[in-house]
Write an enzyme that holds these catalytic residues in place. Structure first.
Site, short mmCIF file in Angstrom:
data_model
loop_
_atom_site.label_atom_id
_atom_site.label_comp_id
_atom_site.label_asym_id
_atom_site.label_seq_id
_atom_site.Cartn_x
_atom_site.Cartn_y
_atom_site.Cartn_z
CG HIS B 13 53.60 23.20 -35.68
ND1 HIS B 13 54.18 24.01 -36.63
CD2 HIS B 13 54.40 22.10 -35.59
CE1 HIS B 13 55.26 23.43 -37.10
NE2 HIS B 13 55.43 22.28 -36.49
CG HIS B 38 55.51 17.90 -34.65
ND1 HIS B 38 54.51 17.93 -35.59
CD2 HIS B 38 56.47 18.73 -35.10
CE1 HIS B 38 54.86 18.72 -36.58
NE2 HIS B 38 56.05 19.24 -36.31
CG HIS B 40 59.48 22.55 -34.10
ND1 HIS B 40 60.34 21.57 -34.57
CD2 HIS B 40 58.38 22.47 -34.88
CE1 HIS B 40 59.77 20.94 -35.58
NE2 HIS B 40 58.57 21.46 -35.79
CG ASP B 78 57.29 30.04 -24.02
OD1 ASP B 78 57.77 29.08 -24.66
OD2 ASP B 78 57.65 30.33 -22.87
CG HIS B 79 55.82 26.19 -22.57
ND1 HIS B 79 56.91 27.01 -22.72
CD2 HIS B 79 56.30 25.01 -22.13
CE1 HIS B 79 58.00 26.36 -22.37
NE2 HIS B 79 57.66 25.15 -22.01
CD GLU B 123 60.17 23.38 -38.18
OE1 GLU B 123 59.14 23.83 -38.70
OE2 GLU B 123 60.74 22.36 -38.59
#
Lengths: 137, 136
Positions: B13, B38, B40, B78-79, B123
């Site tokens: 994000h 970037h 998480h 996810d991903h 996060e």
């Protein structure tokens, strides 16, 4: 509509649990190993929970940079790598983690204005933790 | 009785407000404003509350809860890139707070047997957001 954000910070410090009003024997009974005259230390983990509405523009309850700055100036500068017993607030108060938690909560309530502090939580070891409030948990 | 189930997903994000100049975005959002994004490793914790069913001994059918969490959140995020691939974040900054609220709104209508109590999104190990619903 309220949301909560929690951030964790670590600091090592030493302390010795001893009450001047009790006899040496009684101090050993009450505090056990924690009464060792030379003190001992912990890696404290401090979690601070802030609550409030989310700023529609930033998407945040609070600018975490402000929280980091406050923690650096007011908490870390005071407690990181310190001997708690030598600090003025613990001159007549046993530096248990309960009292440390209350002291840190007081510093936040007096000085941190960027958001509402809902809870101060300190993990003393993996087995012991202390909290200034339950906050639905 | 309260029951908590955990799921993990990794996503990217960035934080950016198109109404602000690049300098203002950098000031408000810091490193998070980098438009290359970037990522998480997020952990989602869903807590439901309810009475224990006298026959099954369950507060909620965990298989059902797991399927709902996977379908509504993990499969969707996810991903993936939250800003570009999750419709709720087309115009909403994907902060951890907003992510907790979006997860709540995705999960709450699908839960039939138990009441959603809390959505917590980590996060990182040291930062998480909690949401307890609109009424709180």
């Amino acid at each position: 509509m309220k949301a909560y954000v929690t951030k964790r910070y670590g600091f090592p410090a030493s302390h010795r649990l001893h009450c001047d009003e009790l006899s040496a024997d009684r101090n050993r009974d009450v505090y056990g190993k924690c009464n060792n005259p030379h003190g001992h230390g912990h890696n404290y983990e401090l979690s601070v929970t802030l609550g409030g509405p989310i700023n529609p523009r930033t998407g945040m309850v609070c600018d975490l940079g402000e929280l980091d700055g406050f923690v650096t100036r007011e908490i870390m500068a005071r407690y990181d790598h310190a001997n708690l017993n030598l600090l003025p607030e613990f001159e007549h108060l046993v530096p248990t983690t309960e009292n440390l938690c209350r002291q840190i909560e007081r510093i936040f309530l007096q000085g941190f204005k960027a958001a509402q502090v809902e809870r101060v939580h300190i993990q003393e070891t993996r087995k012991n933790s202390f909290s200034s409030g339950l906050l639905f948990d | 009785m309260y029951l908590t189930r955990r799921a993990e997903f990794s996503a990217s994000h960035y934080y950016h407000d198109p109404a602000l100049s690049p300098e203002e975005n950098a000031r408000v959002f810091g490193k998070c404003s980098n438009l290359n994004g970037h990522g998480h490793n997020y952990t989602l914790e869903v807590t439901v509350k309810g009475k224990i069913d006298a026959k099954t001994g369950f507060v909620v059918d965990l298989k059902q809860l797991k399927d709902i969490m996977n379908r509504e959140v993990v499969d969707a995020m996810d991903h993936r890139h939250l800003n570009k691939e999750v419709p709720e974040f087309a115009k909403l900054v994907p902060t951890t707070e907003n992510l907790a609220i979006v997860c709540w709104h995705r999960l709450q209508p699908k839960l039939k047997d138990a009441e959603l109590h809390r959505v917590r999104v980590y996060e990182s190990h040291d930062l998480f957001a909690d949401f307890y619903g609109e009424d709180q």
